[in-house]
Design a protein around this motif. Structure first.
Motif, PDB file in Angstrom:
ATOM      1  N   HIS A  23     112.622  63.559  17.717  1.00 59.63           N
ATOM      2  CA  HIS A  23     112.004  63.706  18.861  1.00 59.63           C
ATOM      3  C   HIS A  23     111.516  64.273  19.505  1.00 59.63           C
ATOM      4  O   HIS A  23     112.093  65.178  20.082  1.00 59.63           O
ATOM      5  CB  HIS A  23     111.830  61.388  19.571  1.00 59.63           C
ATOM      6  CG  HIS A  23     112.945  61.826  20.492  1.00 59.63           C
ATOM      7  ND1 HIS A  23     112.893  62.592  21.737  1.00 59.63           N
ATOM      8  CD2 HIS A  23     114.352  60.986  20.324  1.00 59.63           C
ATOM      9  CE1 HIS A  23     114.090  62.517  21.993  1.00 59.63           C
ATOM     10  NE2 HIS A  23     115.139  61.497  21.275  1.00 59.63           N
ATOM     11  N   ASP A  24     110.007  65.163  19.995  1.00 56.18           N
ATOM     12  CA  ASP A  24     110.063  65.542  21.378  1.00 56.18           C
ATOM     13  C   ASP A  24     108.579  65.413  20.981  1.00 56.18           C
ATOM     14  O   ASP A  24     107.299  65.476  20.707  1.00 56.18           O
ATOM     15  CB  ASP A  24     110.006  67.084  20.647  1.00 56.18           C
ATOM     16  CG  ASP A  24     109.144  68.363  21.793  1.00 56.18           C
ATOM     17  OD1 ASP A  24     108.924  67.286  22.699  1.00 56.18           O
ATOM     18  OD2 ASP A  24     109.804  69.191  21.386  1.00 56.18           O
ATOM     19  N   ALA A  57     108.974  64.159  10.815  1.00 60.83           N
ATOM     20  CA  ALA A  57     110.325  65.429  11.705  1.00 60.83           C
ATOM     21  C   ALA A  57     111.394  65.217  10.772  1.00 60.83           C
ATOM     22  O   ALA A  57     111.358  66.495  10.664  1.00 60.83           O
ATOM     23  CB  ALA A  57     109.755  65.439  13.245  1.00 60.83           C
ATOM     24  N   ASP A  89     100.090  60.482  20.304  1.00 59.00           N
ATOM     25  CA  ASP A  89      98.551  60.529  19.646  1.00 59.00           C
ATOM     26  C   ASP A  89      98.267  59.409  19.126  1.00 59.00           C
ATOM     27  O   ASP A  89      97.093  59.303  18.193  1.00 59.00           O
ATOM     28  CB  ASP A  89      98.059  61.791  18.334  1.00 59.00           C
ATOM     29  CG  ASP A  89      98.370  62.443  17.978  1.00 59.00           C
ATOM     30  OD1 ASP A  89      97.345  62.873  19.490  1.00 59.00           O
ATOM     31  OD2 ASP A  89      97.993  63.597  17.475  1.00 59.00           O
ATOM     32  N   THR A 106     106.346  66.704  23.095  1.00 58.08           N
ATOM     33  CA  THR A 106     105.506  68.008  23.771  1.00 58.08           C
ATOM     34  C   THR A 106     104.748  68.256  22.406  1.00 58.08           C
ATOM     35  O   THR A 106     103.953  69.379  22.769  1.00 58.08           O
ATOM     36  CB  THR A 106     106.347  69.186  23.777  1.00 58.08           C
ATOM     37  OG1 THR A 106     107.188  69.468  23.132  1.00 58.08           O
ATOM     38  CG2 THR A 106     106.917  69.286  25.179  1.00 58.08           C
ATOM     39  N   ASP A 107     105.174  67.715  21.599  1.00 58.62           N
ATOM     40  CA  ASP A 107     105.065  67.988  20.076  1.00 58.62           C
ATOM     41  C   ASP A 107     104.153  66.682  19.264  1.00 58.62           C
ATOM     42  O   ASP A 107     103.627  66.537  18.225  1.00 58.62           O
ATOM     43  CB  ASP A 107     105.725  68.292  18.803  1.00 58.62           C
ATOM     44  CG  ASP A 107     105.149  69.093  17.830  1.00 58.62           C
ATOM     45  OD1 ASP A 107     103.789  69.581  17.854  1.00 58.62           O
ATOM     46  OD2 ASP A 107     105.743  69.492  16.832  1.00 58.62           O
ATOM     47  N   GLY A 108     103.908  65.674  20.484  1.00 61.16           N
ATOM     48  CA  GLY A 108     103.409  64.590  20.125  1.00 61.16           C
ATOM     49  C   GLY A 108     104.171  63.356  18.674  1.00 61.16           C
ATOM     50  O   GLY A 108     103.697  62.796  18.635  1.00 61.16           O
ATOM     51  N   ARG A 109     105.649  63.601  19.652  1.00 62.55           N
ATOM     52  CA  ARG A 109     106.803  62.511  18.649  1.00 62.55           C
ATOM     53  C   ARG A 109     108.102  62.024  19.453  1.00 62.55           C
ATOM     54  O   ARG A 109     108.778  61.971  19.983  1.00 62.55           O
ATOM     55  CB  ARG A 109     107.881  63.613  17.881  1.00 62.55           C
ATOM     56  CG  ARG A 109     107.347  64.801  16.807  1.00 62.55           C
ATOM     57  CD  ARG A 109     107.832  65.649  16.250  1.00 62.55           C
ATOM     58  NE  ARG A 109     107.864  66.897  16.814  1.00 62.55           N
ATOM     59  CZ  ARG A 109     108.977  67.987  17.317  1.00 62.55           C
ATOM     60  NH1 ARG A 109     110.689  66.422  16.203  1.00 62.55           N
ATOM     61  NH2 ARG A 109     109.409  68.039  17.164  1.00 62.55           N
TER      62      ARG A 109
END
Length: 257
Positions: free
Chosen positions: A20-21, A36, A91, A23-26
């Motif tokens: 998860h992150d 991912a 998202d 900032t990258d939509g995860r």
């Protein structure tokens, strides 16, 4: 007979709540984070909570607010309502259920599933989530393991799905870190007295407490020791002295060559 933990759980670093992150939509436990992790070749750890209509949902917290665009207990939502509730930073994607995640992972990488305590005091008031998870897992053929902080949950998983590897998530149980639990409960769980009762295939232990003699005696006796949660390469190097594998987040753990 206690089922063995598949070797890939000791070989591949395990992405905590998937890779998860936000900032990258995860977001945590999201489809994007799971995809991912699969693409990177990591093992995946996910969490299960129970929906209002008895379905296993892939979500960590008991309350929605931190992770989703809603408030209130997650267990008041039906599966369809949860799937329609957007994750923060995701998202627009909603909370996935276990069946969808199993289809997504499809045995490509190891999947470590934590059953969140539904009793509130690590006691025996459990069963519905364990039954729902075991039903969803029937026929899944990829590398898989189940775990919970609540030993009663692990014992129920052993009864419902004896063929699946299961472990107890363990901790130093410092009183200040567990204000929801009484002192006697912390003292009991700290000693890990339930491993034989549940037929534990492994433990996943708090990283800051890995060097405790009780933990290392178990490891020396052949019980695999995973650990949670590692947040840097420095922490990982220190943990690997005392543990067989790490559950990580916030950086990219090195994959085996």
């Amino acid at each position: 007979m206690t089922p063995a933990l598949p070797a890939d759980f000791l070989r591949l670093p395990i992405a905590h709540r998937a890779l998860h992150d936000v900032t990258d939509g995860r977001p945590e436990n999201s489809r994007a984070a799971i995809r991912a992790a699969i693409a990177a070749g990591y093992g995946i750890e996910i969490d299960l909570q129970l929906s209002a209509d008895g379905q296993p949902m892939v979500f960590h917290d008991y309350d929605l607010e931190r992770l989703a665009e809603a408030r209130g207990p997650v267990n008041l939502l039906t599966r369809d309502q949860a799937r329609a509730t957007p994750l923060r930073g995701g998202d627009g994607e909603g909370i996935p259920d276990l069946a969808e995640v199993l289809d997504l992972v499809a045995g490509q990488v190891p999947l470590l599933i934590e059953i969140k305590d539904q009793d509130g005091q690590m006691g025996p008031d459990i069963g519905a989530l364990e039954r729902a998870a075991a039903a969803a897992l029937q026929g899944y053929s990829g590398p898989l393991a189940l775990m919970s902080f609540n030993p009663n949950s692990v014992a129920e998983l052993a009864r419902l799905a004896p063929e699946l590897p299961r472990g107890i998530v363990t901790s130093g149980y410092d009183f200040e870190a567990w204000p929801e639990l009484t002192g006697p409960i912390c003292n009991r769980l700290r000693d890990m007295p339930d491993l034989d009762r549940v037929g534990a295939s492994f433990i996943s232990h708090q990283a800051s407490d890995l060097s405790r003699p009780r933990v290392q005696r178990l490891r020396d006796g052949g019980l695999p020791v995973l650990c949670w949660t590692i947040r840097s390469q420095v922490e990982e190097r220190a943990a690997r002295v005392f543990a067989d594998n790490v559950t990580f987040e916030g950086y990219l753990s090195a994959l085996p060559g």
